[in-house]
Design an enzyme around this catalytic site. Structure first.
Site: not given
Ligand SMILES: [Zn+2]
Length: 677
Positions: A156-157, A164, A167, A313, A361
């Site tokens: 989703n999106e 980290c 990464c 959406e 929401e």
């Molecule tokens: Zn990471």
């Protein structure tokens, strides 16, 4: 010959539905039966399910429970509906974060997030990829060939980034590959000699951040590229079991408006159909302006895959996350739904079907409100949209054949915004692209939004506003396009830096663009906000703001000259014949008028036909789709005034009344949909 290409081949009809979160109502399943009856009543034929269901589907590691999903998919199916099935990676369950903290993101400050929110996961983590892969495999095995399921909604999106250790190392590996494991190549590409930033080893490189090096433009740009690369790699990993076990169904990701952090042109390769979540801030100022900016993104998502996209959406009424959350006025609800279809959507979908009772929401618009009935203004407008979609079903799968395109490039935007120079308060790249798109929108001309590396051969006119960053491939693409007969429109700042943000040497615009445009750019005068300059073209004078580039014609014909300032009499706009084509250059930013005047002539000369044979009143536009035999024209009125008469191109069939007509009258926020035989 153009032929239909439906977004969902297995269900060649418009989808009309919503995000549906029935797991929020598991404690009272009588609500599910009410929902099924209301869906019929609302003319809805599809629901997107499973988007945030991971904690219900895998309550403990490796223990799956698909009972609620089995039941709800069967209910929708037996009710005659279709399902877009989501993978649940957008929000992970608590057990996963507690047992494997590496799945949680690390921020700029080096601090790892706690379990909270959504989209809070590391795209590199092998554990996260393994756990997502496992549940996606289960979902694909169980539902990948279910007759109700028509497409996969991956996560989703997608958004965000992680710093980290995993990464950071993946970033270094990305750079090792990009720079052939040669640190000196990287040093030169990033110009690290400046301020003694030279690297001796790839091991020394860290992601740019608040407390780490962030002044090397090449580093910043490559980090942004890495974030897109890593997100795409994650999407491909998510899709692997789905592609294997459910090969007939298309996959999509839901993208967003003005989303800055990911290069969607790059992500397009990973998906079969584009989809997006559209939430314009209607009625906050001139709705025509808001409609045109929304249209830019509809055009972009259609252009991403050159086929119909899905409006995944939209709100049937209001959202809950803007500064001021105003419902759509009567008429705008249906008009904004038809706008998506006019630009190439094969669906109208809402967030969400039934309003949540609690949490973030609960006040966001939904088809069914807390009253739980179909007896509301919002519900009735959804009903009406569904009825219209049935009436115009023959349009589903048809294509848009734009002869004009605007180049919009995320990497260029990142590089421009990082550039220290010009106006540091903001370069206004996106707004400038909107301004050029406006000219086409106001004339009712279909326009694609494309990457600078796209195939340009089908376009009669390509506008590339503020294309500051141009690599060799882009320069060659633009050059070949003009040489072959295309008309290219460039502006100030064109071809300033290469792909690692190093300035081109030997004069701007870089490389062969000097010859293509027949100009040499020497300086840019950045104007203060209180300053204005002027340019004259024939007997007309135009107001200039923000940027006046000082250029020399080197073979180009001068179209407009600066009227004041120390560069008075120098070229403000030029055109140059190159090969079989034409390259037009606008050296300055006009408030409005100069671009309109230049494009007006170029559109005519290039033989580009507006969809309607007349000048359109303010707020009115027109768009078209075709199956190769019929042309369908949508005429839209975004003003709160009645438009008395707009001429159609000959006699057409009004698809909503069945009558033959030659013109249309449009009420406030009204529209018409016509077929030309
Ligand atoms: Zn990471």
């Amino acid at each position: 010959m153009v032929q239909k290409r439906h977004a969902c081949q297995s269900y060649p009809h418009f989808l009309h539905g919503a995000d549906y979160n029935p797991e929020q109502w598991l404690h009272d399943k009588s609500i599910w039966d009410v929902d099924m009856a209301l869906m019929q009543q609302a003319n809805c034929n599809e629901m997107s399910v499973g988007i945030f269901s991971w904690a219900k589907l895998e309550p403990r590691e490796g223990e799956y429970d698909f009972s609620f999903l089995d039941e709800i998919i069967e209910k929708i199916h037996s009710n005659g509906g279709k399902v877009i099935l989501a993978t649940p990676s957008g929000a992970r369950p608590r057990w996963l974060a507690e047992k494997y903290p590496e799945v949680l993101r690390v921020g700029h400050d080096g601090v790892r997030e706690h379990f909270r929110g959504r989209h809070n996961h590391c795209y590199t983590s092998p554990v996260y990829r393994e756990k997502v892969g496992a549940i996606n495999r289960k979902l694909a095995e169980r539902y990948g060939n279910h007759p109700a399921v028509v497409a996969w909604h991956i996560s989703n999106e997608y958004s965000g980034e992680c710093r980290c250790p995993l990464c950071q190392e993946a970033f270094r590996n990305f750079l090792r590959e990009k720079y052939d494991n040669d640190i000196q190549k990287l040093n030169l590409a990033w110009w690290t000699t400046f301020w003694s930033k030279t690297f001796d080893s790839f091991d020394q490189i860290e992601a740019p951040g608040k407390h780490t090096e962030n002044g090397l433009h090449g580093l910043n740009l490559d980090w942004r590229r890495f974030v897109t690369h890593q997100t795409k790699d994650f999407i491909l990993a998510e899709c692997a079991p789905i592609r294997e076990l459910s090969p007939k169904l298309p996959v999509t990701i839901n993208m967003m408006f003005e989303f800055y952090d990911l290069n969607y042109h790059q992500l397009a390769d990973a998906i079969d159909i584009a989809s997006w979540d559209s939430y314009p801030e209607w009625h906050n100022g001139d709705d025509a302006v808001i409609a045109q900016k929304t249209a830019f993104w509809h055009d972009l998502y259609r252009s991403l895959k050159k086929r119909p996209f899905l409006l995944m959406e939209s709100t049937p009424s209001l959202v809950n996350w803007k500064s001021y959350n105003k419902p759509k006025k009567p008429g705008m609800d249906v008009l904004s739904a038809m706008q998506a279809v006019a630009h190439g959507s094969d669906s109208v979908q809402y967030f969400q079907w039934r309003k949540s009772r609690g949490s973030s929401e609960k006040l966001h618009g939904a088809v069914v409100g807390h009253d739980g009935t179909g007896d509301t203004r919002v519900f009735r407008s959804v009903q009406k949209t569904g009825q219209i979609l049935k009436q115009i079903d023959e349009i589903c799968g048809t294509l848009t054949q734009a002869k004009a395109a605007i180049v919009f490039d995320w990497e260029n935007m990142w590089a421009l915004d990082d550039a220290q120079g010009y106006a540091n308060v903001g370069k206004q790249y996106m707004n400038t692209c909107y301004e050029y798109h406006r000219v086409f929108w106001e004339k009712g001309i279909d326009c694609d939004i494309i990457s600078p590396k796209a195939d340009l051969s089908g376009y009669a006119l390509v506008v590339a506003p503020m294309l500051y960053m141009t690599d060799e491939e882009t320069i060659e693409n633009l050059k070949q396009y003009v040489a072959a007969g295309g008309t290219l429109y460039g502006t100030y700042m064109l071809g300033t830096v290469n792909e690692t943000d190093l300035c081109w040497l030997g004069g701007m615009p870089g490389g062969a663009l000097k010859e293509v445009f027949g100009i040499l750019a020497e300086e840019i005068d950045t104007l203060y906000p209180h300053e204005q300059q002027h340019a004259g073209m024939g007997d007309r004078e135009f107001t200039l703001v923000d940027y006046c580039e000082v250029i020399h014609a080197k073979g180009a014909r001068v179209l407009a000259e600066y009227a004041d300032g120390w560069y008075a009499g120098m070229p403000a706009a030029t055109e140059n014949r190159y090969g079989k084509g034409l390259a037009v250059y606008q050296a300055c930013r006009d408030r409005e008028g100069l671009k309109d005047a230049l494009l007006d002539r170029l559109i005519r000369d290039a033989g580009i036909q507006p969809n309607l044979p007349c000048a359109l009143p303010h707020g009115v536009t027109a768009h078209s789709r075709t199956d190769g035999v019929h042309t369908y024209i949508f005429v839209e009125n975004y003003s709160d005034q009645t438009v008395e008469e707009v001429a159609l191109p000959g006699s057409m069939t009004d698809l909503l009344t069945g009558e033959n007509v030659t013109s249309v009258q449009l009420p406030p926020y009204g529209f018409g949909i016509f077929r030309k035989e």
